[in-house]
Scaffold this motif. Structure first.
Motif, PDB file in Angstrom:
ATOM      1  N   ALA A  96       0.827  -1.208   0.000  1.00 10.06           N
ATOM      2  CA  ALA A  96       0.000   0.000   0.000  1.00 10.06           C
ATOM      3  C   ALA A  96       0.863   1.261   0.000  1.00 10.06           C
ATOM      4  N   LEU A  97       1.945   1.247   0.748  1.00  6.53           N
ATOM      5  CA  LEU A  97       2.818   2.422   0.809  1.00  6.53           C
ATOM      6  C   LEU A  97       3.604   2.617  -0.485  1.00  6.53           C
ATOM      7  N   ALA A  98       3.848   1.534  -1.214  1.00  6.71           N
ATOM      8  CA  ALA A  98       4.565   1.647  -2.478  1.00  6.71           C
ATOM      9  C   ALA A  98       3.765   2.487  -3.474  1.00  6.71           C
ATOM     10  N   LYS A  99       2.435   2.435  -3.363  1.00  8.50           N
ATOM     11  CA  LYS A  99       1.586   3.251  -4.241  1.00  8.50           C
ATOM     12  C   LYS A  99       1.720   4.736  -3.934  1.00  8.50           C
ATOM     13  N   HIS A 100       2.217   5.063  -2.721  1.00  8.64           N
ATOM     14  CA  HIS A 100       2.421   6.461  -2.331  1.00  8.64           C
ATOM     15  C   HIS A 100       3.877   6.890  -2.486  1.00  8.64           C
ATOM     16  N   GLY A 101       4.672   6.039  -3.118  1.00  6.48           N
ATOM     17  CA  GLY A 101       6.053   6.408  -3.400  1.00  6.48           C
ATOM     18  C   GLY A 101       7.062   6.000  -2.341  1.00  6.48           C
ATOM     19  N   THR A 102       6.656   5.192  -1.379  1.00  6.23           N
ATOM     20  CA  THR A 102       7.582   4.743  -0.339  1.00  6.23           C
ATOM     21  C   THR A 102       8.232   3.433  -0.769  1.00  6.23           C
ATOM     22  N   PRO A 103       9.547   3.382  -0.848  1.00  6.17           N
ATOM     23  CA  PRO A 103      10.213   2.117  -1.179  1.00  6.17           C
ATOM     24  C   PRO A 103       9.962   1.067  -0.090  1.00  6.17           C
ATOM     25  N   ARG A 104       9.814  -0.177  -0.505  1.00 16.43           N
ATOM     26  CA  ARG A 104       9.502  -1.255   0.447  1.00 16.43           C
ATOM     27  C   ARG A 104      10.604  -1.449   1.477  1.00 16.43           C
ATOM     28  N   ASP A 105      11.843  -1.356   1.049  1.00 12.73           N
ATOM     29  CA  ASP A 105      12.934  -1.555   1.996  1.00 12.73           C
ATOM     30  C   ASP A 105      13.009  -0.422   3.020  1.00 12.73           C
ATOM     31  N   GLU A 106      12.589   0.774   2.634  1.00 14.53           N
ATOM     32  CA  GLU A 106      12.586   1.894   3.571  1.00 14.53           C
ATOM     33  C   GLU A 106      11.563   1.648   4.688  1.00 14.53           C
ATOM     34  N   PHE A 107      10.380   1.186   4.321  1.00  9.81           N
ATOM     35  CA  PHE A 107       9.354   0.897   5.323  1.00  9.81           C
ATOM     36  C   PHE A 107       9.800  -0.239   6.236  1.00  9.81           C
ATOM     37  N   ALA A 108      10.388  -1.274   5.674  1.00 10.89           N
ATOM     38  CA  ALA A 108      10.877  -2.395   6.483  1.00 10.89           C
ATOM     39  C   ALA A 108      11.969  -1.939   7.456  1.00 10.89           C
ATOM     40  N   GLY A 109      12.813  -1.028   7.020  1.00 13.31           N
ATOM     41  CA  GLY A 109      13.847  -0.493   7.913  1.00 13.31           C
ATOM     42  C   GLY A 109      13.255   0.285   9.073  1.00 13.31           C
ATOM     43  N   TRP A 110      12.226   1.089   8.799  1.00 11.45           N
ATOM     44  CA  TRP A 110      11.560   1.832   9.875  1.00 11.45           C
ATOM     45  C   TRP A 110      10.886   0.889  10.855  1.00 11.45           C
ATOM     46  N   VAL A 111      10.249  -0.150  10.347  1.00  9.28           N
ATOM     47  CA  VAL A 111       9.590  -1.117  11.246  1.00  9.28           C
ATOM     48  C   VAL A 111      10.635  -1.823  12.101  1.00  9.28           C
ATOM     49  N   ALA A 112      11.743  -2.206  11.515  1.00  9.26           N
ATOM     50  CA  ALA A 112      12.797  -2.875  12.295  1.00  9.26           C
ATOM     51  C   ALA A 112      13.331  -1.948  13.387  1.00  9.26           C
ATOM     52  N   TYR A 113      13.595  -0.699  13.041  1.00 10.80           N
ATOM     53  CA  TYR A 113      14.097   0.276  14.017  1.00 10.80           C
ATOM     54  C   TYR A 113      13.101   0.486  15.154  1.00 10.80           C
ATOM     55  N   LEU A 114      11.835   0.714  14.810  1.00 13.39           N
ATOM     56  CA  LEU A 114      10.831   0.985  15.843  1.00 13.39           C
ATOM     57  C   LEU A 114      10.444  -0.268  16.612  1.00 13.39           C
ATOM     58  N   TYR A 115      10.557  -1.438  15.989  1.00  9.59           N
ATOM     59  CA  TYR A 115      10.324  -2.699  16.699  1.00  9.59           C
ATOM     60  C   TYR A 115      11.346  -2.852  17.827  1.00  9.59           C
ATOM     61  N   ILE A 116      12.592  -2.621  17.509  1.00  5.94           N
ATOM     62  CA  ILE A 116      13.650  -2.759  18.513  1.00  5.94           C
ATOM     63  C   ILE A 116      13.495  -1.704  19.610  1.00  5.94           C
ATOM     64  N   ALA A 117      13.168  -0.482  19.225  1.00 10.54           N
ATOM     65  CA  ALA A 117      12.994   0.587  20.214  1.00 10.54           C
ATOM     66  C   ALA A 117      11.828   0.287  21.154  1.00 10.54           C
ATOM     67  N   THR A 118      10.682  -0.118  20.606  1.00  9.59           N
ATOM     68  CA  THR A 118       9.526  -0.404  21.470  1.00  9.59           C
ATOM     69  C   THR A 118       9.751  -1.659  22.297  1.00  9.59           C
ATOM     70  N   LEU A 119      10.469  -2.632  21.755  1.00  6.45           N
ATOM     71  CA  LEU A 119      10.774  -3.840  22.535  1.00  6.45           C
ATOM     72  C   LEU A 119      11.655  -3.502  23.733  1.00  6.45           C
ATOM     73  N   ALA A 120      12.653  -2.658  23.523  1.00  6.54           N
ATOM     74  CA  ALA A 120      13.531  -2.262  24.625  1.00  6.54           C
ATOM     75  C   ALA A 120      12.754  -1.493  25.696  1.00  6.54           C
ATOM     76  N   ILE A 121      11.897  -0.588  25.268  1.00  9.93           N
ATOM     77  CA  ILE A 121      11.102   0.185  26.229  1.00  9.93           C
ATOM     78  C   ILE A 121      10.149  -0.730  26.983  1.00  9.93           C
ATOM     79  N   GLU A 122       9.482  -1.629  26.254  1.00  7.68           N
ATOM     80  CA  GLU A 122       8.526  -2.547  26.879  1.00  7.68           C
ATOM     81  C   GLU A 122       9.207  -3.440  27.919  1.00  7.68           C
ATOM     82  N   CYS A 123      10.326  -4.036  27.566  1.00  5.40           N
ATOM     83  CA  CYS A 123      11.033  -4.911  28.516  1.00  5.40           C
ATOM     84  C   CYS A 123      11.534  -4.126  29.724  1.00  5.40           C
ATOM     85  N   GLY A 124      12.009  -2.914  29.494  1.00  4.23           N
ATOM     86  CA  GLY A 124      12.443  -2.073  30.611  1.00  4.23           C
ATOM     87  C   GLY A 124      11.296  -1.747  31.547  1.00  4.23           C
TER      88      GLY A 124
END
Length: 140
Positions: A96-124
């Motif tokens: 869906a985001l590719a239709k708005h001009g967002t590269p797929r790898d860019e979105f996957a990178g953001w999800v990976a970054y925010l996944y790790i950040a929220t996981l660290a906060i949650e465990c803390g």
């Protein structure tokens, strides 16, 4: 008597604030590097990671309060569920985001970054103030 729901609600607020700050930091950094910061990508990745983080946090917090010995198992199971949600979310939302001009790898990178950040906060947050001993101490 301390109300655990208020404590859990306050921790959810901290989790949300932490995720927003992490997304903001990433947004500012990529805005300085790139000419056009990916607003839609950041918002979608934050929503995907934060919604699953809140759900698994509330589940793990309830398990820690009622049966502390199963708390680490709940955290591991929650991490697995969050990973599945993140992978499926990237597969579905990247199209869906590719239709708005967002590269797929860019979105996957953001999800990976925010996944790790929220996981660290949650465990803390789950470990903060936890005075339960999962492994009993040996008697003298």
């Amino acid at each position: 008597m301390r109300n655990h729901n208020v404590g859990a609600a306050a921790k959810v607020v901290v989790l949300v604030a932490g995720a927003v700050v992490a997304a903001g930091i990433g947004f500012v950094v990529t805005g300085w590097i790139a000419s056009q910061p990916p607003v839609l990508t950041v918002v979608a990745a934050t929503a995907l990671c934060l919604s699953s983080a809140i759900a698994t946090f509330l589940l793990a917090d309830a398990v820690f309060r009622h049966t502390p010995q199963f708390g680490p198992i709940a955290v591991l199971m929650g991490t697995g569920v969050r990973m599945a949600v993140a992978v499926v979310g990237v597969l579905l939302l990247s199209e869906a985001l590719a239709k708005h001009g967002t590269p797929r790898d860019e979105f996957a990178g953001w999800v990976a970054y925010l996944y790790i950040a929220t996981l660290a906060i949650e465990c803390g947050l789950l470990m903060y103030g936890s005075k339960t001993h999962v492994i009993p101490e040996k008697a003298p």
